[in-house]
Scaffold this motif. Structure first.
Motif, PDB file in Angstrom:
ATOM      1  N   GLY A  18       0.844  -1.189   0.000  1.00 29.05           N
ATOM      2  CA  GLY A  18       0.000   0.000   0.000  1.00 29.05           C
ATOM      3  C   GLY A  18       0.880   1.241   0.000  1.00 29.05           C
ATOM      4  N   PRO A  19       0.313   2.420   0.223  1.00 29.10           N
ATOM      5  CA  PRO A  19       1.123   3.640   0.235  1.00 29.10           C
ATOM      6  C   PRO A  19       2.272   3.587   1.237  1.00 29.10           C
ATOM      7  N   THR A  20       2.053   2.990   2.399  1.00 29.43           N
ATOM      8  CA  THR A  20       3.094   2.919   3.422  1.00 29.43           C
ATOM      9  C   THR A  20       4.284   2.108   2.934  1.00 29.43           C
ATOM     10  N   GLY A  21       4.013   0.898   2.474  1.00 30.92           N
ATOM     11  CA  GLY A  21       5.083   0.038   1.999  1.00 30.92           C
ATOM     12  C   GLY A  21       5.790   0.590   0.785  1.00 30.92           C
ATOM     13  N   LEU A  22       5.026   1.206  -0.126  1.00 35.94           N
ATOM     14  CA  LEU A  22       5.633   1.785  -1.322  1.00 35.94           C
ATOM     15  C   LEU A  22       6.570   2.935  -0.979  1.00 35.94           C
ATOM     16  N   VAL A  23       6.158   3.812  -0.059  1.00 36.59           N
ATOM     17  CA  VAL A  23       7.021   4.929   0.338  1.00 36.59           C
ATOM     18  C   VAL A  23       8.288   4.399   1.008  1.00 36.59           C
ATOM     19  N   ALA A  24       8.149   3.413   1.883  1.00 38.51           N
ATOM     20  CA  ALA A  24       9.332   2.840   2.523  1.00 38.51           C
ATOM     21  C   ALA A  24      10.282   2.255   1.479  1.00 38.51           C
ATOM     22  N   ALA A  25       9.735   1.513   0.516  1.00 36.75           N
ATOM     23  CA  ALA A  25      10.566   0.883  -0.504  1.00 36.75           C
ATOM     24  C   ALA A  25      11.253   1.919  -1.392  1.00 36.75           C
ATOM     25  N   ILE A  26      10.534   2.987  -1.738  1.00 39.00           N
ATOM     26  CA  ILE A  26      11.114   4.049  -2.569  1.00 39.00           C
ATOM     27  C   ILE A  26      12.265   4.730  -1.838  1.00 39.00           C
ATOM     28  N   ASP A  27      12.032   5.085  -0.586  1.00 36.39           N
ATOM     29  CA  ASP A  27      13.062   5.812   0.153  1.00 36.39           C
ATOM     30  C   ASP A  27      14.293   4.936   0.374  1.00 36.39           C
ATOM     31  N   LEU A  28      14.089   3.663   0.637  1.00 31.14           N
ATOM     32  CA  LEU A  28      15.224   2.756   0.776  1.00 31.14           C
ATOM     33  C   LEU A  28      15.962   2.591  -0.551  1.00 31.14           C
ATOM     34  N   ALA A  29      15.203   2.484  -1.643  1.00 36.52           N
ATOM     35  CA  ALA A  29      15.823   2.295  -2.965  1.00 36.52           C
ATOM     36  C   ALA A  29      16.696   3.478  -3.345  1.00 36.52           C
ATOM     37  N   ARG A  30      16.230   4.694  -3.070  1.00 37.12           N
ATOM     38  CA  ARG A  30      17.038   5.851  -3.468  1.00 37.12           C
ATOM     39  C   ARG A  30      18.269   6.021  -2.580  1.00 37.12           C
ATOM     40  N   ARG A  31      18.289   5.307  -1.462  1.00 34.72           N
ATOM     41  CA  ARG A  31      19.462   5.303  -0.578  1.00 34.72           C
ATOM     42  C   ARG A  31      20.390   4.124  -0.875  1.00 34.72           C
ATOM     43  N   GLY A  32      20.031   3.331  -1.889  1.00 30.66           N
ATOM     44  CA  GLY A  32      20.869   2.201  -2.256  1.00 30.66           C
ATOM     45  C   GLY A  32      20.764   1.021  -1.324  1.00 30.66           C
ATOM     46  N   VAL A  33      19.677   0.924  -0.557  1.00 30.93           N
ATOM     47  CA  VAL A  33      19.493  -0.172   0.384  1.00 30.93           C
ATOM     48  C   VAL A  33      18.745  -1.308  -0.301  1.00 30.93           C
ATOM     49  N   PRO A  34      19.304  -2.511  -0.358  1.00 32.47           N
ATOM     50  CA  PRO A  34      18.564  -3.640  -0.912  1.00 32.47           C
ATOM     51  C   PRO A  34      17.322  -3.927  -0.071  1.00 32.47           C
ATOM     52  N   ALA A  35      16.161  -3.877  -0.704  1.00 34.80           N
ATOM     53  CA  ALA A  35      14.903  -4.100  -0.005  1.00 34.80           C
ATOM     54  C   ALA A  35      13.972  -4.901  -0.904  1.00 34.80           C
ATOM     55  N   LEU A  36      13.140  -5.719  -0.307  1.00 37.55           N
ATOM     56  CA  LEU A  36      12.161  -6.513  -1.035  1.00 37.55           C
ATOM     57  C   LEU A  36      10.770  -6.134  -0.544  1.00 37.55           C
ATOM     58  N   LEU A  37       9.924  -5.705  -1.451  1.00 41.91           N
ATOM     59  CA  LEU A  37       8.539  -5.348  -1.141  1.00 41.91           C
ATOM     60  C   LEU A  37       7.641  -6.483  -1.598  1.00 41.91           C
ATOM     61  N   VAL A  38       6.877  -7.038  -0.677  1.00 42.80           N
ATOM     62  CA  VAL A  38       5.990  -8.161  -1.000  1.00 42.80           C
ATOM     63  C   VAL A  38       4.548  -7.782  -0.721  1.00 42.80           C
ATOM     64  N   GLU A  39       3.643  -8.375  -1.491  1.00 41.42           N
ATOM     65  CA  GLU A  39       2.210  -8.086  -1.381  1.00 41.42           C
ATOM     66  C   GLU A  39       1.441  -9.394  -1.550  1.00 41.42           C
TER      67      GLU A  39
END
Length: 488
Positions: A18-39
């Protein structure tokens, strides 16, 4: 066994797109942090549920690089119009109108269906190289001193150093952790919410948000959404049932019948019901927002009445508060930095739950409460937080303090929000020629700007999420501060 049976490893697992998970994933991605978003579902949520973005949330989305797309896909809120049966009556603004200013460039709420917000965020995530793993239903979660192991219903597993539960009010992660929710029923009467496309010849103008507060079986609100085609405009229907024992029927035929019974519309004006759901307004907050290496954010941490448009906005800002801290700790900052997430966000969530509940009950009592400054979330801050250092003395309460939101402005050839935009911190010297320390520009950007009344005189260190972390008359002490919290 399913295709994903092998163990996947990542730095951060984000559960819920949802919006929460997407914002977290975007902010981590632009910081170069490997992250996996699952739904767990096979696609993004399709409805309008959280349809309003408050000014502070628009500032967050500006920083994330999506605000132009959000504005292009939405609109200002229309005026309200009350009806008595078939007769239109008075009109008013539910949302307080205000003009943009230098300090507050986005001064009003923005109307955009939640599904469109998510589409914009998903596009941004993909630009940054991220993706969503759809159809990933969580079956279990375990953690140890070094990380979190998530097991999914298809037998696959993910090993992560940290996990973020952004999986909604019925959070599987929260339940797996054994974290309770404390709260109350805001209104025992059931409600139905639906997205309905009406034909172009429907006898209501799409210039207004229409309400039938005295409809026999329960009040109705019908809000035009910025979704228009040759088949007609889409409206969000919110209908309450006067009978507390009623069970809302969300079938297209029943939704069309409800509108024909309670409003000026006829069933033939209902071209399509795109989505429908039922709920009872509730206010509740998780007993804690963290368990070891797992953090609750958004509806997993707090659920709101929709009144006042606070739920989605508070959720987005949870993710925005947490993601930079996760990235910093993964880059070597002290793990204690993560303690400040719960410390900062729990009081905010509790205060906003109170606002949503009060607005809902005032509306249920028949009072047309205008939503003003309190719902814009611009006044939220962390003056008493563990990360906040105010080294000046005898400041008036209305001065800019450490812990406050850092205002926008244009001075010395700079737009402040442009200086702030990105994953870095920003060190501002305002109306002073004091020498600033030299830092790696990718970590802390520095700038001198001339006199600006919104800031006063001094040196201000702005966090990645747009709040003043440290303030002083000169730069003395700022280097020690950033070393203490692990920024450099």
């Amino acid at each position: 066994m399913a295709a994903h049976a092998a163990m996947t490893t990542t730095d951060v697992l984000v559960v819920g797109a949802g919006p929460t998970g997407l914002v977290a994933a975007i902010d981590l991605a632009r910081r170069g942090v490997p992250a996996l978003l699952v739904e767990r579902t096979e696609a993004l949520f399709p409805g309008s549920r959280g349809k309003g973005l408050q000014p502070r949330t628009q500032e967050v989305l500006d920083d994330l690089g999506v605000l132009d797309a959000i504005h292009a896909a939405g609109s200002r809120y229309p005026k309200m119009r009350v009806w008595e049966g078939d007769e239109p009556g008075e009109e008013w603004d539910m949302m307080e109108r205000s003009e943009p200013s230098e300090q507050v460039p986005y001064s009003e709420g923005w109307l955009i269906p939640q599904a469109r917000t998510q589409e914009v965020l998903y596009a941004r995530l993909r630009e940054l190289g991220g993706e969503i793993r759809f159809g990933a239903a969580l079956a279990g979660l375990e953690q140890d001193a070094d990380g979190v192991t998530a097991t999914f219903e298809d037998g696959s597993q993910v090993r992560a150093r940290y996990a973020v539960a952004a999986d909604g009010g019925r959070s599987t992660v929260r339940r797996a952790l054994g974290i309770g929710m404390t709260g109350e029923t805001v209104d025992p009467k059931p409600m139905l919410v639906a997205d309905v496309r009406v034909t172009p010849d429907a006898p209501i103008p799409d210039t207004h948000w229409h309400v039938w507060p005295k409809a026999a079986d329960g009040g109705v609100a019908f809000c035009p959404l910025p979704l228009v085609s040759e088949e007609g405009r889409v409206y969000q229907l919110a209908a309450q049932y006067a009978d507390e024992t009623a069970v809302p029927d969300t079938s297209p035929a029943a939704v069309a019948e409800l509108l024909a019974t309670r409003t000026v519309l006829e069933e033939e004006h209902i071209a399509q019901v795109l989505w429908a759901s039922d709920f009872r307004a509730r206010a509740a907050m998780a007993d804690r927002f963290r368990e070891g290496r797992v953090f609750l954010a958004g509806d997993a941490a707090h659920v709101h009445s929709p009144a006042g448009g606070q739920g989605l906005n508070t959720s987005v800002q949870d993710a925005y508060n947490l993601s930079w801290k996760l990235a910093a700790v993964l880059s070597g900052a002290p793990a204690s930095l993560l303690d400040t997430y719960e410390e900062e966000r729990m009081p905010v969530a509790a205060g906003i739950l109170g606002i949503s509940t009060r607005i809902h009950r005032e509306g249920a009592a028949g009072r047309n409460t205008r939503r003003g400054e309190e719902v814009k979330q611009l006044g939220i801050g962390y003056r008493d937080g563990a990360l906040t250092r105010e080294t000046r003395t005898a400041l008036p309460d209305d001065a800019l303090h450490a812990g406050d939101r850092a205002p926008d402005g244009h001075r010395g050839g700079h737009r402040l929000f442009d200086l702030f935009q990105g994953p870095h911190w920003t060190l501002l010297a305002v109306d002073t020629h004091t020498e600033l320390p030299r830092f790696d520009d990718t970590l802390i950007r520095t700038a001198h700007i001339p006199a600006y009344e919104a800031y006063g005189t001094g040196v201000f260190l702005v966090r990645p999420d747009g709040y003043v972390a440290w303030a002083g008359e000169s730069a003395e002490g700022v280097e020690a501060y950033v070393k203490e919290i692990g920024v450099v």
